[in-house]
Design a protein around this motif. Structure first.
Motif, PDB file in Angstrom:
ATOM      1  N   TYR A  71       0.806  -1.285  -0.023  1.00 47.65           N
ATOM      2  CA  TYR A  71       0.109  -0.031   0.023  1.00 47.65           C
ATOM      3  C   TYR A  71       0.903   1.219  -0.154  1.00 47.65           C
ATOM      4  CZ  TYR A  71      -4.075  -2.954   1.316  1.00 47.65           C
ATOM      5  OH  TYR A  71      -4.821  -4.343   1.143  1.00 47.65           O
ATOM      6  N   PRO A  72       0.950   1.941  -1.152  1.00 57.17           N
ATOM      7  CA  PRO A  72       1.812   3.201  -1.041  1.00 57.17           C
ATOM      8  C   PRO A  72       1.448   4.165   0.302  1.00 57.17           C
ATOM      9  CG  PRO A  72       0.542   2.872  -3.130  1.00 57.17           C
ATOM     10  CD  PRO A  72      -0.155   1.921  -2.147  1.00 57.17           C
ATOM     11  N   TRP A  73       2.553   4.731   0.491  1.00 51.53           N
ATOM     12  CA  TRP A  73       2.756   5.485   1.822  1.00 51.53           C
ATOM     13  C   TRP A  73       2.977   7.059   1.559  1.00 51.53           C
ATOM     14  CZ3 TRP A  73       7.282   7.401   2.935  1.00 51.53           C
ATOM     15  CH2 TRP A  73       8.337   6.762   2.313  1.00 51.53           C
ATOM     16  N   LEU A  74       3.530   7.489   0.355  1.00 50.24           N
ATOM     17  CA  LEU A  74       4.131   8.562   0.339  1.00 50.24           C
ATOM     18  C   LEU A  74       3.101  10.039   0.752  1.00 50.24           C
ATOM     19  CD1 LEU A  74       6.624  10.340  -0.516  1.00 50.24           C
ATOM     20  CD2 LEU A  74       5.506  10.536  -2.834  1.00 50.24           C
ATOM     21  N   THR A  75       1.850   9.713   0.095  1.00 50.83           N
ATOM     22  CA  THR A  75       1.174  10.635   0.283  1.00 50.83           C
ATOM     23  C   THR A  75       0.133  10.856   1.796  1.00 50.83           C
ATOM     24  OG1 THR A  75      -0.625   9.616  -0.837  1.00 50.83           O
ATOM     25  CG2 THR A  75       0.634  11.360  -1.993  1.00 50.83           C
ATOM     26  N   THR A 179       2.131   9.217 -11.795  1.00 49.47           N
ATOM     27  CA  THR A 179       3.013   8.667 -10.700  1.00 49.47           C
ATOM     28  C   THR A 179       2.622   9.052  -9.418  1.00 49.47           C
ATOM     29  OG1 THR A 179       4.865   9.061 -12.427  1.00 49.47           O
ATOM     30  CG2 THR A 179       5.558   8.925 -10.101  1.00 49.47           C
ATOM     31  N   LEU A 180       2.098  10.208  -9.211  1.00 45.39           N
ATOM     32  CA  LEU A 180       1.878  10.617  -7.904  1.00 45.39           C
ATOM     33  C   LEU A 180       0.542   9.669  -7.528  1.00 45.39           C
ATOM     34  CD1 LEU A 180       2.227  12.791  -5.582  1.00 45.39           C
ATOM     35  CD2 LEU A 180       0.479  14.103  -6.738  1.00 45.39           C
ATOM     36  N   LEU A 181      -0.313   9.284  -8.471  1.00 50.39           N
ATOM     37  CA  LEU A 181      -1.748   8.341  -8.030  1.00 50.39           C
ATOM     38  C   LEU A 181      -0.939   6.867  -7.765  1.00 50.39           C
ATOM     39  CD1 LEU A 181      -4.818   8.395  -8.256  1.00 50.39           C
ATOM     40  CD2 LEU A 181      -4.613   7.564 -10.546  1.00 50.39           C
ATOM     41  N   ILE A 182       0.242   6.520  -8.438  1.00 51.35           N
ATOM     42  CA  ILE A 182       0.542   5.272  -8.115  1.00 51.35           C
ATOM     43  C   ILE A 182       1.167   5.053  -6.624  1.00 51.35           C
ATOM     44  CG2 ILE A 182       2.564   3.725  -8.528  1.00 51.35           C
ATOM     45  CD1 ILE A 182       2.195   4.393 -11.543  1.00 51.35           C
ATOM     46  N   TYR A 183       1.764   6.155  -6.260  1.00 52.30           N
ATOM     47  CA  TYR A 183       2.330   6.537  -4.915  1.00 52.30           C
ATOM     48  C   TYR A 183       1.272   6.607  -3.979  1.00 52.30           C
ATOM     49  CZ  TYR A 183       7.137   6.381  -6.260  1.00 52.30           C
ATOM     50  OH  TYR A 183       8.339   5.721  -6.780  1.00 52.30           O
ATOM     51  N   THR A 184      -0.191   6.709  -4.260  1.00 51.67           N
ATOM     52  CA  THR A 184      -1.187   6.941  -3.435  1.00 51.67           C
ATOM     53  C   THR A 184      -2.022   6.002  -3.288  1.00 51.67           C
ATOM     54  OG1 THR A 184      -1.026   9.467  -3.991  1.00 51.67           O
ATOM     55  CG2 THR A 184      -3.126   8.699  -3.026  1.00 51.67           C
ATOM     56  N   HIS A 185      -2.601   5.358  -4.317  1.00 51.38           N
ATOM     57  CA  HIS A 185      -3.705   4.291  -4.265  1.00 51.38           C
ATOM     58  C   HIS A 185      -3.632   3.664  -5.419  1.00 51.38           C
ATOM     59  CE1 HIS A 185      -7.965   2.826  -4.035  1.00 51.38           C
ATOM     60  NE2 HIS A 185      -7.272   2.570  -2.790  1.00 51.38           N
ATOM     61  N   VAL A 186      -2.976   2.235  -5.462  1.00 54.14           N
ATOM     62  CA  VAL A 186      -2.944   1.433  -6.661  1.00 54.14           C
ATOM     63  C   VAL A 186      -4.230   1.023  -7.254  1.00 54.14           C
ATOM     64  CG1 VAL A 186      -2.078  -0.789  -7.531  1.00 54.14           C
ATOM     65  CG2 VAL A 186      -0.729   0.494  -5.788  1.00 54.14           C
ATOM     66  N   LEU A 187      -5.267   0.908  -6.601  1.00 54.45           N
ATOM     67  CA  LEU A 187      -6.423   0.248  -7.013  1.00 54.45           C
ATOM     68  C   LEU A 187      -7.051   1.532  -7.990  1.00 54.45           C
ATOM     69  CD1 LEU A 187      -8.485  -1.964  -7.237  1.00 54.45           C
ATOM     70  CD2 LEU A 187      -9.744  -1.096  -5.112  1.00 54.45           C
ATOM     71  N   SER A 188      -6.796   2.847  -7.404  1.00 55.74           N
ATOM     72  CA  SER A 188      -7.478   3.850  -8.286  1.00 55.74           C
ATOM     73  C   SER A 188      -6.755   3.809  -9.554  1.00 55.74           C
ATOM     74  CB  SER A 188      -7.074   5.336  -7.455  1.00 55.74           C
ATOM     75  OG  SER A 188      -7.968   5.228  -6.519  1.00 55.74           O
ATOM     76  N   VAL A 189      -5.209   3.604  -9.639  1.00 55.61           N
ATOM     77  CA  VAL A 189      -4.601   3.745 -10.963  1.00 55.61           C
ATOM     78  C   VAL A 189      -5.122   2.713 -11.933  1.00 55.61           C
ATOM     79  CG1 VAL A 189      -2.264   2.900 -11.965  1.00 55.61           C
ATOM     80  CG2 VAL A 189      -2.228   3.849  -9.929  1.00 55.61           C
ATOM     81  N   ALA A 190      -5.311   1.387 -11.422  1.00 55.81           N
ATOM     82  CA  ALA A 190      -6.155   0.525 -12.194  1.00 55.81           C
ATOM     83  C   ALA A 190      -7.268   1.027 -12.766  1.00 55.81           C
ATOM     84  CB  ALA A 190      -6.398  -0.893 -11.459  1.00 55.81           C
ATOM     85  N   MET A 191      -8.349   1.575 -11.943  1.00 57.39           N
ATOM     86  CA  MET A 191      -9.471   2.183 -12.658  1.00 57.39           C
ATOM     87  C   MET A 191      -9.284   3.332 -13.561  1.00 57.39           C
ATOM     88  SD  MET A 191     -12.231   1.872  -9.350  1.00 57.39           S
ATOM     89  CE  MET A 191     -11.244   3.263  -8.363  1.00 57.39           C
ATOM     90  N   THR A 192      -8.061   4.278 -13.260  1.00 53.35           N
ATOM     91  CA  THR A 192      -8.126   5.183 -13.975  1.00 53.35           C
ATOM     92  C   THR A 192      -7.462   4.796 -15.587  1.00 53.35           C
ATOM     93  OG1 THR A 192      -7.246   6.762 -12.010  1.00 53.35           O
ATOM     94  CG2 THR A 192      -6.362   7.436 -14.259  1.00 53.35           C
ATOM     95  N   VAL A 193      -6.602   3.764 -15.372  1.00 48.97           N
ATOM     96  CA  VAL A 193      -6.233   3.070 -16.793  1.00 48.97           C
ATOM     97  C   VAL A 193      -7.431   2.638 -17.646  1.00 48.97           C
ATOM     98  CG1 VAL A 193      -4.949   1.168 -18.073  1.00 48.97           C
ATOM     99  CG2 VAL A 193      -3.882   2.576 -15.856  1.00 48.97           C
ATOM    100  N   LEU A 227       9.385   4.203 -14.791  1.00 50.40           N
ATOM    101  CA  LEU A 227      10.208   4.379 -14.032  1.00 50.40           C
ATOM    102  C   LEU A 227      10.400   5.184 -12.642  1.00 50.40           C
ATOM    103  CD1 LEU A 227      12.740   5.098 -17.328  1.00 50.40           C
ATOM    104  CD2 LEU A 227      12.707   2.985 -15.841  1.00 50.40           C
ATOM    105  N   LEU A 228       9.524   6.417 -12.756  1.00 52.96           N
ATOM    106  CA  LEU A 228       9.500   7.049 -11.620  1.00 52.96           C
ATOM    107  C   LEU A 228       8.545   6.279 -10.411  1.00 52.96           C
ATOM    108  CD1 LEU A 228       8.181  10.434 -13.338  1.00 52.96           C
ATOM    109  CD2 LEU A 228      10.265  10.034 -12.011  1.00 52.96           C
ATOM    110  N   SER A 229       8.110   5.251 -10.972  1.00 49.25           N
ATOM    111  CA  SER A 229       7.018   4.520  -9.915  1.00 49.25           C
ATOM    112  C   SER A 229       7.965   3.275  -9.403  1.00 49.25           C
ATOM    113  CB  SER A 229       5.815   4.202 -10.286  1.00 49.25           C
ATOM    114  OG  SER A 229       5.315   5.342 -10.833  1.00 49.25           O
ATOM    115  N   LEU A 230       9.253   2.953 -10.034  1.00 53.06           N
ATOM    116  CA  LEU A 230       9.756   1.768  -9.650  1.00 53.06           C
ATOM    117  C   LEU A 230      10.038   1.622  -8.317  1.00 53.06           C
ATOM    118  CD1 LEU A 230      10.467  -0.692 -11.462  1.00 53.06           C
ATOM    119  CD2 LEU A 230      12.943   0.360 -11.641  1.00 53.06           C
ATOM    120  N   ALA A 231      10.348   2.751  -7.354  1.00 54.87           N
ATOM    121  CA  ALA A 231      10.612   2.533  -6.053  1.00 54.87           C
ATOM    122  C   ALA A 231       9.517   1.881  -5.214  1.00 54.87           C
ATOM    123  CB  ALA A 231      10.925   3.993  -5.522  1.00 54.87           C
ATOM    124  N   PHE A 232       8.241   1.885  -5.718  1.00 54.59           N
ATOM    125  CA  PHE A 232       7.338   1.206  -5.043  1.00 54.59           C
ATOM    126  C   PHE A 232       6.892  -0.068  -6.015  1.00 54.59           C
ATOM    127  CE2 PHE A 232       2.498   0.256  -5.046  1.00 54.59           C
ATOM    128  CZ  PHE A 232       2.429  -0.022  -3.845  1.00 54.59           C
TER     129      PHE A 232
END
Length: 538
Positions: A71-75, A179-193, A227-232
């Motif tokens: 679960y991303p934690w940055l934000t 990228t900010l969305l990936i570091y916030t909520h992965v499920l929302s990324v899938a729906m956004t795609v 590449l920007l999201s690889l850290a997560f």
């Protein structure tokens, strides 16, 4: 560019809106939300040791859960800081206030980039930020991940719109927002795609062709975002591939979809939060947009169409049963797409009435904003009060009640499979020797936990802590080679006499490489943006 005086006025308006909107929470300084709230507060508290270890043993009942790699934690990190310097209730509600303020400013920026009109941007920001479904996320579900995603998704919309700009850097906004969305909520990324794909199909249907320039920009955005999201993404994939993990609960999608009929209609008109509807304000927007569909400009018509599509995705009209056994079942509840319905309908509606809004006098603009603020705040307060009355479970917690809830809160998402047989040992923090429970004590301390017990050499010891990649163990201050793990819990060989076993998790080599790649990519992207700015200036 916002002038200083304009910014101060806008800031005061948004500070006032945020306060009125959150009156239900600030009134008694209570924490709203059901299951998700405790989970996210636990997540925030686990960030105390995030820079030294992905696992914090003071949270999630000291089970050693890898929650921060899944679960991303940055934000959500600011929530930890606010709680640290106040308490659970004050910190949590101050975080909601800050997020609401940020959402208002992001929405203002997005609409201003399109309309170049501050008053129009004010109206859009207020309508979207105080929307019924956003209230569902705060006051009913306590779903901080999705709430934060709702702050970022308007930027994704702007990024998608900018793809059609002729400027060569027009793909950067989509890249940064995704990228900010990936570091916030992965499920929302899938729906956004999913929504981006549907938007591209809609555009293709309109133009009867796929523009190569758009495809190239999308590829650039996708590669740089990765590449920007690889850290997560890197550590998450590493832990996923390391062993079989327990997936989050998968519900029957068709069952969780909304009935599009009388129930949806009445729920929306009443702004009934328990109905997961679109709310009265956006229902009025839909009526206005539908009646005036032929008068809509291209962008209003496009976002209106996307809004209607996303509403249909929330309902039983869409054949969700056909997708039950696909990766999309991870969304759990189709009504989550109401996030996009809220964005598209509010954006389309305000954009359509923008010419009328800008024609009215300064005095009428001031009065309009005041009436709008009072109307949406009253509507939200009424909806929250009615929700609390109708609920048959506890939906609000004082600071002390939340402390008690966190002490017993459990979550088993992404733990090693087979944990069910060991749940009693976990719950009681019991150590076993050759399958028999023995006397032991344990002491968690942020990024490490110590178990103390008496044993004999080469006896098989099972400790009530989940095992993942990156595990480090020392017995009586001596590091040991990690034996092959055959179950969900950590297994070691005992030593003669008193055994003092220290367990700790560190970031793997692959995690560090992933972080290095993401930071390097960010530096290069910032350098590229600076060069582009200099190029435009010259």
């Amino acid at each position: 560019m916002i002038k200083k005086n304009d910014f101060i006025r806008i800031f005061i308006v948004y500070a006032f809106v945020s306060l009125l909107y959150l009156v239900p929470a600030f009134k008694n300084m209570e924490i709203f939300g059901f299951y998700d709230t405790a989970f996210h507060i636990n997540r925030a508290l686990s960030l105390e040791s995030i820079f030294s270890s992905p696992i914090n043993f003071d949270t999630f009942r000291s089970y050693g859960m890898q929650v921060n790699n899944f679960y991303p934690w940055l934000t959500i990190y600011p929530l930890f800081l606010l709680i640290k310097f106040t308490n659970l209730a004050i910190g949590y509600n101050l975080f909601l206030y800050a997020v609401t303020m940020i959402t208002l400013f992001i929405c203002h920026y997005v609409m201003f980039e399109i309309s170049k009109r501050h008053f129009t941007s004010l109206v859009f920001a207020i309508i979207y930020t105080t929307s019924s479904f956003r209230s569902v996320e705060i006051f009913l579900r306590g779903a901080l991940g999705e709430l934060l995603a709702m702050s970022i998704i308007p930027l994704v919309l702007l990024g998608f719109i900018k793809l059609y700009d002729s400027k060569k850097e027009s793909w950067i906004m989509l890249t940064m927002s995704m990228t900010l969305l990936i570091y916030t909520h992965v499920l929302s990324v899938a729906m956004t795609v999913v929504m981006i794909v549907l938007a591209l199909i809609l555009q293709f249907y309109r133009k009867k062709k796929m523009e190569i320039s758009i495809v190239i920009k999308l590829i650039k955005a996708a590669v740089v975002t990765l590449l920007l999201s690889l850290a997560f993404i890197g550590p998450m994939l590493e832990q996923t591939l390391y062993q079989d993990l327990n997936r989050p609960y998968v519900d029957i999608l068709q069952k969780r979809a909304i009935y599009l009929g009388k129930q949806f209609l009445i729920g929306s008109i009443d702004s009934d939060l328990l109905s997961f509807g679109i709310g009265l304000v956006l229902f009025i927007c839909i009526v206005i947009l539908t009646i005036n569909f032929k008068k809509l400009g291209f962008l209003s018509k496009f976002t209106y169409s996307m809004g209607i599509i996303s509403i249909l995705l929330c309902t039983k009209i869409f054949p969700w049963f056909a997708l039950q056994n696909t990766p999309l079942n991870i969304i759990q509840a189709p009504w989550r797409f109401m996030i996009f319905s809220t964005l598209f309908i509010s954006f389309s509606g305000v954009l359509f009435i923008s010419p009328w809004l800008e024609k009215i006098s300064h005095t009428k603009k001031r009065d309009t904003i005041l009436i709008l603020i009072l109307a949406v705040s009253t509507l939200n307060y009424s909806s929250v009060v009615n929700m609390v009355k109708e609920m048959n479970f506890q939906g609000t917690y004082s600071n002390s009640q939340m402390v008690d809830k966190l002490a017993t809160f459990e979550n088993f998402d992404y733990v090693p499979e087979g944990y069910q047989k060991q749940q009693l040992l976990l719950k009681n923090h019991q150590v076993t020797e050759n399958g028999q429970i023995i006397d032991s004590s344990f002491s968690p301390n942020k990024d490490e936990i110590i178990f103390t017990f008496e044993s004999s050499k080469d006896k098989t010891i099972v400790l009530p802590v989940f095992h993942y990649k990156g595990l480090r163990i020392s017995v009586n201050s001596k590091d040991i080679k990690i034996p092959k793990q055959s179950g969900p819990l950590i297994t070691i060989k005992g030593e003669n006499g008193i055994n003092k076993v220290l367990i700790k998790y560190s970031y793997t080599y692959f995690s560090k490489i992933s972080l290095f790649i993401s930071i390097t990519t960010l530096i290069l992207l910032l350098f590229y943006c600076i060069m582009l700015k200099k190029e435009h200036t010259n």
